[in-house]
Design a protein around this motif. Structure first.
Motif, mmCIF file in Angstrom:
data_model
loop_
_atom_site.group_PDB
_atom_site.id
_atom_site.type_symbol
_atom_site.label_atom_id
_atom_site.label_comp_id
_atom_site.label_asym_id
_atom_site.label_seq_id
_atom_site.Cartn_x
_atom_site.Cartn_y
_atom_site.Cartn_z
ATOM 1 N N SER A 90 51.667 -42.414 -0.051
ATOM 2 C CA SER A 90 51.811 -41.238 0.820
ATOM 3 C C SER A 90 52.209 -40.015 -0.002
ATOM 4 O O SER A 90 51.688 -38.914 0.219
ATOM 5 N N ALA A 91 53.114 -40.213 -0.948
ATOM 6 C CA ALA A 91 53.522 -39.121 -1.837
ATOM 7 C C ALA A 91 52.344 -38.652 -2.678
ATOM 8 O O ALA A 91 52.164 -37.443 -2.897
ATOM 9 N N ALA A 92 51.522 -39.579 -3.141
ATOM 10 C CA ALA A 92 50.347 -39.210 -3.933
ATOM 11 C C ALA A 92 49.373 -38.381 -3.104
ATOM 12 O O ALA A 92 48.844 -37.369 -3.576
ATOM 13 N N ALA A 93 49.147 -38.796 -1.863
ATOM 14 C CA ALA A 93 48.223 -38.052 -0.997
ATOM 15 C C ALA A 93 48.745 -36.642 -0.720
ATOM 16 O O ALA A 93 47.995 -35.661 -0.806
ATOM 17 N N ALA A 94 50.017 -36.540 -0.396
ATOM 18 C CA ALA A 94 50.600 -35.223 -0.101
ATOM 19 C C ALA A 94 50.594 -34.331 -1.338
ATOM 20 O O ALA A 94 50.259 -33.138 -1.263
ATOM 21 N N THR A 95 50.938 -34.896 -2.472
ATOM 22 C CA THR A 95 51.018 -34.112 -3.704
ATOM 23 C C THR A 95 49.649 -33.654 -4.176
ATOM 24 O O THR A 95 49.482 -32.501 -4.576
ATOM 25 N N THR A 96 48.659 -34.539 -4.114
ATOM 26 C CA THR A 96 47.331 -34.125 -4.568
ATOM 27 C C THR A 96 46.723 -33.076 -3.634
ATOM 28 O O THR A 96 46.025 -32.178 -4.095
ATOM 29 N N PHE A 97 47.017 -33.174 -2.325
ATOM 30 C CA PHE A 97 46.564 -32.118 -1.414
ATOM 31 C C PHE A 97 47.227 -30.796 -1.786
ATOM 32 O O PHE A 97 46.573 -29.750 -1.829
ATOM 33 N N GLY A 98 48.526 -30.834 -2.059
ATOM 34 C CA GLY A 98 49.235 -29.620 -2.468
ATOM 35 C C GLY A 98 48.687 -29.049 -3.765
ATOM 36 O O GLY A 98 48.557 -27.832 -3.919
ATOM 37 N N VAL A 143 44.786 -48.082 0.849
ATOM 38 C CA VAL A 143 43.506 -47.868 0.165
ATOM 39 C C VAL A 143 42.929 -46.513 0.552
ATOM 40 O O VAL A 143 42.470 -45.749 -0.309
ATOM 41 N N LYS A 144 42.961 -46.191 1.838
ATOM 42 C CA LYS A 144 42.439 -44.896 2.291
ATOM 43 C C LYS A 144 43.214 -43.739 1.665
ATOM 44 O O LYS A 144 42.624 -42.748 1.228
ATOM 45 N N LEU A 145 44.539 -43.870 1.615
ATOM 46 C CA LEU A 145 45.357 -42.814 1.022
ATOM 47 C C LEU A 145 45.102 -42.691 -0.482
ATOM 48 O O LEU A 145 45.088 -41.586 -1.024
ATOM 49 N N LEU A 146 44.900 -43.817 -1.143
ATOM 50 C CA LEU A 146 44.599 -43.774 -2.579
ATOM 51 C C LEU A 146 43.245 -43.128 -2.846
ATOM 52 O O LEU A 146 43.112 -42.319 -3.769
ATOM 53 N N VAL A 147 42.247 -43.463 -2.050
ATOM 54 C CA VAL A 147 40.930 -42.837 -2.209
ATOM 55 C C VAL A 147 41.027 -41.336 -1.963
ATOM 56 O O VAL A 147 40.472 -40.528 -2.717
ATOM 57 N N PHE A 148 41.754 -40.945 -0.914
ATOM 58 C CA PHE A 148 41.973 -39.528 -0.637
ATOM 59 C C PHE A 148 42.641 -38.847 -1.829
ATOM 60 O O PHE A 148 42.222 -37.761 -2.249
ATOM 61 N N SER A 149 43.653 -39.484 -2.400
ATOM 62 C CA SER A 149 44.375 -38.921 -3.543
ATOM 63 C C SER A 149 43.452 -38.746 -4.742
ATOM 64 O O SER A 149 43.491 -37.713 -5.430
ATOM 65 N N VAL A 150 42.624 -39.742 -4.997
ATOM 66 C CA VAL A 150 41.701 -39.660 -6.134
ATOM 67 C C VAL A 150 40.689 -38.542 -5.930
ATOM 68 O O VAL A 150 40.413 -37.766 -6.841
ATOM 69 N N VAL A 151 40.155 -38.424 -4.717
ATOM 70 C CA VAL A 151 39.197 -37.345 -4.429
ATOM 71 C C VAL A 151 39.871 -35.988 -4.604
ATOM 72 O O VAL A 151 39.303 -35.076 -5.232
ATOM 73 N N MET A 152 41.072 -35.830 -4.073
ATOM 74 C CA MET A 152 41.792 -34.558 -4.230
ATOM 75 C C MET A 152 42.048 -34.268 -5.710
ATOM 76 O O MET A 152 41.860 -33.130 -6.167
ATOM 77 N N LEU A 153 42.439 -35.279 -6.467
ATOM 78 C CA LEU A 153 42.716 -35.087 -7.900
ATOM 79 C C LEU A 153 41.455 -34.715 -8.657
ATOM 80 O O LEU A 153 41.489 -33.853 -9.542
ATOM 81 N N LEU A 154 40.335 -35.346 -8.312
ATOM 82 C CA LEU A 154 39.071 -34.984 -8.957
ATOM 83 C C LEU A 154 38.675 -33.550 -8.648
ATOM 84 O O LEU A 154 38.188 -32.828 -9.526
ATOM 85 N N LEU A 155 38.911 -33.113 -7.407
ATOM 86 C CA LEU A 155 38.610 -31.715 -7.055
ATOM 87 C C LEU A 155 39.532 -30.750 -7.799
ATOM 88 O O LEU A 155 39.123 -29.640 -8.149
ATOM 89 N N VAL A 156 40.753 -31.159 -8.063
ATOM 90 C CA VAL A 156 41.699 -30.330 -8.803
ATOM 91 C C VAL A 156 41.258 -30.217 -10.270
ATOM 92 O O VAL A 156 41.331 -29.155 -10.885
ATOM 93 N N MET A 157 40.771 -31.318 -10.826
ATOM 94 C CA MET A 157 40.408 -31.349 -12.250
ATOM 95 C C MET A 157 39.104 -30.604 -12.547
ATOM 96 O O MET A 157 38.831 -30.307 -13.687
ATOM 97 N N MET A 158 38.312 -30.343 -11.503
ATOM 98 C CA MET A 158 37.020 -29.670 -11.726
ATOM 99 C C MET A 158 37.197 -28.250 -12.216
ATOM 100 O O MET A 158 38.084 -27.561 -11.951
#
Length: 168
Positions: free
Chosen positions: A70-78, A153-168
């Motif tokens: 949950s922290a990963a999802a919130a942080t990557t969205f931020g 799993v859903k939150l982890l996938v969301f976090s990874v997608v957000m992180l990939l969008l951040v790294m672009m």
């Protein structure tokens, strides 16, 4: 940005991904500490007020895992909002709107069974709903790790997608 801190970071001989990962770790630690402070209120403060103590039912490991994803999802969205917002005002107006909509759709503001069926289906796309389901399974239904695998799993996938969008 107004103080030029980011520019100084870019001048330093450090890769951009290290800056992002450093922020990710720092804010995940803060989110995780916030979770445990809230749980301590339920464990310690509530009994002082004459209310029943929070029952963690021995699922501390599952609670830690759910808290971390949950922290990963919130942080990557931020991080995503912070990366693409041009000004503090943009971030301060955009993020709360998205969070409130996601909370409303996710069944946090109103139970899902009270919503129209079309909105109930939209809850499956809300990261706040996934976290809500996971914590409800642990804290209310007293289930174990197996009950939170799909929300995690859903939150982890969301976090990874957000992180990939951040790294672009």
């Amino acid at each position: 940005r107004a103080l030029g801190v980011l520019t100084r970071f870019y001048i330093a001989p450090i890769h951009r991904s290290f800056l992002i990962i450093g922020r990710l770790i720092a804010f995940m630690v803060i989110n995780f500490l916030q979770l445990w402070l809230m749980l301590l209120v339920g464990l310690i403060v509530m009994p002082w007020l004459g209310l029943p103590a929070l029952n963690l039912s021995g699922h501390i490991t599952a609670l830690c895992l759910m808290g971390l994803v949950s922290a990963a999802a919130a942080t990557t969205f931020g991080l995503l909002v912070g990366t693409y917002a041009k000004t503090i005002e943009q971030a301060a107006s955009f993020a709360p709107i998205i969070i409130v909509i996601s909370a409303a759709i996710g069944g946090i503001m109103m139970p899902l069974y009270l919503m129209p069926e079309s909105l109930q289906h939209l809850a499956n796309f809300s990261p706040l709903h996934w976290a809500h389901v996971g914590f409800i399974n642990l804290l209310v239904r007293h289930e174990g790790v197996t009950a939170i695998i799909w929300p995690m799993v859903k939150l982890l996938v969301f976090s990874v997608v957000m992180l990939l969008l951040v790294m672009m």
